[in-house]
Design an enzyme around this catalytic site. Structure first.
Site: not given
Length: 284
Positions: A45, A114-115, A235, A263
């Site tokens: 995101s 992630s998202f 991260d 990340h």
């Protein structure tokens, strides 16, 4: 289920692929490979993110073994930005399922970044029979205290200077976010309509949006799916503790932690990431 025909949108932009109607949302998606089982990739995101930005180093490699489909989530990339869109976890999960429905994909492996990991978890808990294996990379979906990195990512102010700050949080290797990357992502993030939709998704205070992207512990515990969890040790956007939580909750999960990695596991440790995901999905 009804299968609709996707429409091509040929341009010189590699981030623009074909378009499908996914539950009423015109969705841009990329596709690689043609044989084997299907993987659906769900991006993260960040400002200016697209499926291409996240998965450009992954799709050609895994496309040698699988059919790979990577959509832009509503409000991101080159998918539709409907007026008064309801940007929330269920919306994105339903859109992902809608892409599968339209393309006639009965069941797929899900790879979420992630998202996108939270979206994969939400889709799997709502529609477990449509999901084969899960790969969760630097994943959201469980509670954590928002990091300065994520607060900056979601709070992107629409300036080149702030984009340089945001990019600095993503990688362990600073050379990956130097050079022209910030300029390129800034130009992508500030195309007409892009920053307006992005800034409306996660307004301050942003801890509430971390919580809005969570799936209940009981629902996660109930998932039987074989799962590979991947996280960069360094991260600074999504803390490693989220993957440790997921490993405890998911009975059928393995955890791989990459050293000297932020990340962007699929970029900083691309070869290792591609090999682990390939072997995991091809294994019994």
């Amino acid at each position: 289920m009804t299968t609709a025909t996707s429409s091509a949108t040929p341009t010189g932009n590699p981030a623009v692929g074909k378009a499908v109607d996914a539950g009423g949302i015109r969705t841009n998606y990329l596709e690689a490979g043609s044989g084997g089982e299907t993987i659906v990739f769900v991006h993260g995101s960040g400002p200016g993110v697209t499926a291409y930005a996240n998965w450009r180093g992954v799709l050609p490699v895994l496309g040698e073994h699988f059919r790979c489909v990577a959509p832009d989530m509503v409000g991101f990339g080159y998918s539709e930005r409907p007026e008064n869109a309801d940007y929330r976890l269920d919306t994105w999960a339903d859109q992902t399922l809608g892409v599968m429905d339209t393309l006639g994909i009965e069941k797929a492996h899900l790879v979420g970044n992630s998202f996108g990991g939270a979206i994969a978890l939400r889709l799997a808990t709502k529609n477990p029979d449509r999901v084969d294996k899960l790969v969760l990379m630097g994943s959201m979906g469980v509670p954590f205290e928002i990091t300065a990195g994520l607060d900056n990512v979601w709070g992107f102010e629409g300036t080149l200077e702030h984009m340089r700050t945001v990019m600095g949080y993503f990688a362990y290797d600073e050379s990956l976010t130097g050079g022209d990357l910030a300029q390129t992502r800034f130009e992508g993030a500030t195309q007409p309509g892009f920053q307006e939709s992005f800034s409306s998704m996660f307004p301050a205070p942003r801890q509430r949006w971390v919580e809005a992207m969570t799936v209940s512990h009981d629902e996660i515990r109930a998932l039987p799916h074989r799962t590979l969890i991947v996280h960069g040790r360094e991260d600074r956007v999504i803390p490693l503790t989220t993957s440790l939580q997921l490993m405890q909750l998911l009975d059928n999960a393995d955890l791989s932690v990459f050293s000297h990695c932020g990340h962007w596991s699929m970029i900083e440790r691309r070869d290792d990431f591609n090999r682990q995901v390939r072997d995991f999905l091809l294994g019994g």
